[in-house]
Motif scaffolding. Sequence first.
Motif, PDB file in Angstrom:
ATOM      1  N   LEU A  54      -0.575   3.187   1.857  1.00 11.89           N
ATOM      2  CA  LEU A  54      -0.717   2.130   0.917  1.00 11.89           C
ATOM      3  C   LEU A  54      -2.036   2.491  -0.050  1.00 11.89           C
ATOM      4  N   LEU A  55      -1.419   2.719  -1.081  1.00 15.49           N
ATOM      5  CA  LEU A  55      -2.299   3.026  -2.401  1.00 15.49           C
ATOM      6  C   LEU A  55      -2.768   1.936  -3.538  1.00 15.49           C
ATOM      7  N   GLY A  56      -3.646   2.069  -4.008  1.00 14.68           N
ATOM      8  CA  GLY A  56      -3.902   1.151  -5.069  1.00 14.68           C
ATOM      9  C   GLY A  56      -5.483   1.148  -5.476  1.00 14.68           C
ATOM     10  N   PRO A  57      -5.530   0.937  -6.788  1.00 17.84           N
ATOM     11  CA  PRO A  57      -7.204   0.777  -7.135  1.00 17.84           C
ATOM     12  C   PRO A  57      -7.781  -0.400  -6.588  1.00 17.84           C
ATOM     13  N   ASN A  58      -9.174  -0.330  -6.815  1.00 17.63           N
ATOM     14  CA  ASN A  58     -10.156  -1.563  -6.141  1.00 17.63           C
ATOM     15  C   ASN A  58      -9.354  -2.901  -6.552  1.00 17.63           C
ATOM     16  N   GLY A  59      -9.349  -3.757  -5.722  1.00 22.09           N
ATOM     17  CA  GLY A  59      -8.721  -5.144  -6.091  1.00 22.09           C
ATOM     18  C   GLY A  59      -7.412  -5.200  -6.347  1.00 22.09           C
ATOM     19  N   ALA A  60      -6.504  -4.164  -5.966  1.00 19.79           N
ATOM     20  CA  ALA A  60      -5.250  -4.259  -5.851  1.00 19.79           C
ATOM     21  C   ALA A  60      -4.382  -5.264  -4.821  1.00 19.79           C
ATOM     22  N   GLY A  61      -5.183  -5.598  -3.827  1.00 28.28           N
ATOM     23  CA  GLY A  61      -4.865  -6.262  -2.725  1.00 28.28           C
ATOM     24  C   GLY A  61      -4.714  -5.521  -1.457  1.00 28.28           C
ATOM     25  N   LYS A  62      -4.910  -4.281  -1.433  1.00 29.00           N
ATOM     26  CA  LYS A  62      -4.845  -3.312  -0.245  1.00 29.00           C
ATOM     27  C   LYS A  62      -5.407  -4.017   0.877  1.00 29.00           C
ATOM     28  N   THR A  63      -6.714  -4.290   0.847  1.00 30.41           N
ATOM     29  CA  THR A  63      -7.630  -4.625   1.982  1.00 30.41           C
ATOM     30  C   THR A  63      -7.157  -5.928   2.552  1.00 30.41           C
ATOM     31  N   THR A  64      -6.779  -6.801   1.657  1.00 29.14           N
ATOM     32  CA  THR A  64      -6.181  -8.377   1.924  1.00 29.14           C
ATOM     33  C   THR A  64      -4.926  -8.153   2.825  1.00 29.14           C
ATOM     34  N   ILE A 222       0.523  -0.149  -4.956  1.00 29.82           N
ATOM     35  CA  ILE A 222       0.427  -1.576  -5.258  1.00 29.82           C
ATOM     36  C   ILE A 222      -0.733  -1.965  -6.458  1.00 29.82           C
ATOM     37  N   ASP A 223      -0.887  -2.856  -7.176  1.00 32.13           N
ATOM     38  CA  ASP A 223      -1.490  -3.029  -8.150  1.00 32.13           C
ATOM     39  C   ASP A 223      -1.401  -4.603  -8.508  1.00 32.13           C
ATOM     40  N   HIS A 224      -2.390  -5.362  -8.799  1.00 33.26           N
ATOM     41  CA  HIS A 224      -2.691  -6.680  -9.089  1.00 33.26           C
ATOM     42  C   HIS A 224      -1.692  -7.304  -8.179  1.00 33.26           C
ATOM     43  N   GLY A 225      -1.770  -6.953  -6.845  1.00 38.22           N
ATOM     44  CA  GLY A 225      -1.226  -7.500  -5.608  1.00 38.22           C
ATOM     45  C   GLY A 225       0.357  -7.471  -5.811  1.00 38.22           C
ATOM     46  N   GLU A 226       0.970  -6.507  -6.563  1.00 41.30           N
ATOM     47  CA  GLU A 226       2.413  -6.376  -6.441  1.00 41.30           C
ATOM     48  C   GLU A 226       2.734  -4.683  -6.345  1.00 41.30           C
ATOM     49  N   LEU A 227       3.922  -4.741  -5.651  1.00 40.39           N
ATOM     50  CA  LEU A 227       4.514  -3.159  -5.431  1.00 40.39           C
ATOM     51  C   LEU A 227       5.107  -2.976  -6.679  1.00 40.39           C
ATOM     52  N   ILE A 228       4.443  -1.615  -7.133  1.00 38.20           N
ATOM     53  CA  ILE A 228       4.959  -0.898  -8.228  1.00 38.20           C
ATOM     54  C   ILE A 228       5.701   0.147  -8.161  1.00 38.20           C
ATOM     55  N   ALA A 229       5.662   0.885  -6.897  1.00 34.59           N
ATOM     56  CA  ALA A 229       6.279   1.956  -6.474  1.00 34.59           C
ATOM     57  C   ALA A 229       6.236   2.274  -5.200  1.00 34.59           C
ATOM     58  N   LEU A 230       7.489   2.760  -4.692  1.00 30.31           N
ATOM     59  CA  LEU A 230       7.626   3.070  -3.200  1.00 30.31           C
ATOM     60  C   LEU A 230       8.880   4.227  -3.030  1.00 30.31           C
ATOM     61  N   ASP A 231       8.175   5.191  -2.468  1.00 32.08           N
ATOM     62  CA  ASP A 231       9.139   6.614  -2.318  1.00 32.08           C
ATOM     63  C   ASP A 231       8.514   7.499  -1.493  1.00 32.08           C
ATOM     64  N   THR A 232       9.066   8.797  -1.237  1.00 29.89           N
ATOM     65  CA  THR A 232       8.764   9.928  -0.678  1.00 29.89           C
ATOM     66  C   THR A 232       7.405  10.325  -1.719  1.00 29.89           C
ATOM     67  N   PRO A 233       6.431  11.143  -1.299  1.00 28.13           N
ATOM     68  CA  PRO A 233       5.661  11.813  -2.134  1.00 28.13           C
ATOM     69  C   PRO A 233       6.529  12.812  -3.039  1.00 28.13           C
ATOM     70  N   ALA A 234       7.500  13.494  -2.533  1.00 35.38           N
ATOM     71  CA  ALA A 234       8.243  14.520  -3.323  1.00 35.38           C
ATOM     72  C   ALA A 234       9.154  13.950  -4.244  1.00 35.38           C
ATOM     73  N   ASN A 235       9.717  12.689  -3.981  1.00 38.01           N
ATOM     74  CA  ASN A 235      10.524  12.078  -5.163  1.00 38.01           C
ATOM     75  C   ASN A 235       9.524  11.467  -6.125  1.00 38.01           C
ATOM     76  N   MET A 236       8.394  11.039  -5.568  1.00 35.78           N
ATOM     77  CA  MET A 236       7.607  10.409  -6.653  1.00 35.78           C
ATOM     78  C   MET A 236       7.047  11.508  -7.845  1.00 35.78           C
ATOM     79  N   THR A 237       6.725  12.571  -7.357  1.00 42.63           N
ATOM     80  CA  THR A 237       6.201  13.657  -8.019  1.00 42.63           C
ATOM     81  C   THR A 237       7.436  14.351  -8.830  1.00 42.63           C
ATOM     82  N   GLY A 238       8.624  14.067  -8.483  1.00 41.09           N
ATOM     83  CA  GLY A 238       9.572  14.946  -9.155  1.00 41.09           C
ATOM     84  C   GLY A 238       9.781  16.235  -8.392  1.00 41.09           C
ATOM     85  N   VAL A 239       9.433  16.633  -7.422  1.00 41.90           N
ATOM     86  CA  VAL A 239       9.608  17.999  -6.707  1.00 41.90           C
ATOM     87  C   VAL A 239      11.258  18.151  -6.507  1.00 41.90           C
TER      88      VAL A 239
END
Length: 327
Positions: A54-64, A222-239
């Motif tokens: 679960l990734l996101g910048p500071n304040g994205a809602g991860k910790t909550t 996630i960013d600003h509390g919303e899901l913006i991407a979900l996939d395998t790392p390979a699919n996300m990076t286009g491998v």
Amino acid sequence: MSAHMQTTAQRASSDAVEQGEAAIVVDNFSKSYGSNRVVNHLQFSVRQGEVFALLGPNGAGKTTTVETLEGYRTPDEGTIRVLGLDPLREAQTLKPQIGVMLQQDGLYPGLTAREVLHLFAGYYKQPQNIDALLERVGLTSAAKTRCRRLSGGQKRRLALAVALVGNPALVFLDEPTAGMDPQARLVTWEIIRDLQQKGVTILLTTHLMDEAERLADRVAIIDHGELIALDTPANMTGVQNANMVRFVAPAGLDCQQMAALPSARKAEEVRPGSYLIEINEAGSIPALLADLTAWLRDQHVTLSELRVGHGSLEDLFLRLTGSEVRE
């Protein structure tokens, strides 16, 4: 958000319905503090035995989100299920089945590492062998050292041992390798892989994109509390559907010559020393790699990095969330 990322986010929505196979289900979860909505209709699920980042910048809602999954916060909207249980209402049943590695270790400063593990082992019916666990996380020599005297990396390893001492079915790992030296980091990665082989589900939060890329079966951003991407790392990076090669070398190489390689269609220096080459319709990635490495050899150029695909997970993360640092 791109059409591809919209598709992956929508896929998470249907994925969350598959509760039978899921270790974690987050369904339409929202949480606000006063007028500040930190999580907004978040929806995803984690399969049993999966390493899920679960990734996101500071304040994205991860910790909550993670604290709600662990039973420390109440959702304003939506439902949360962890191992089929409500983390708040069924906490007594759930707690013995999960392990939590906190970002802030909160260990007892006056106790030794071994005493801390012995204390936590007492909360479980069938805990791990303490000495074996200390050895596994590389703390045998520091077993009698008081927590206040442990280094930052040693405290992280002890926090990992505390999370594992009860033989959990699900582990929450918050920045597990922060402050660790490279050797301890690799040992921690091995432990995570071993846990997965034993069927343990792992929810991982990290700011280290290479850690997520190497360990996770799937990644949610996630960013600003919303899901913006979900996939395998390979699919996300286009491998999986790669049509380009990226590499790092000395700045100023001749892109026209690279674009003229038999398997290449286009070459550019996207920033000093960072190059991107696309394959042509008749080419293939193996052919392009062969052409490129032969050309670099003839030019006496030394590579420092070579990657197949659209870029790294870090590239995607920055593109989706912005490069500015947020507190």
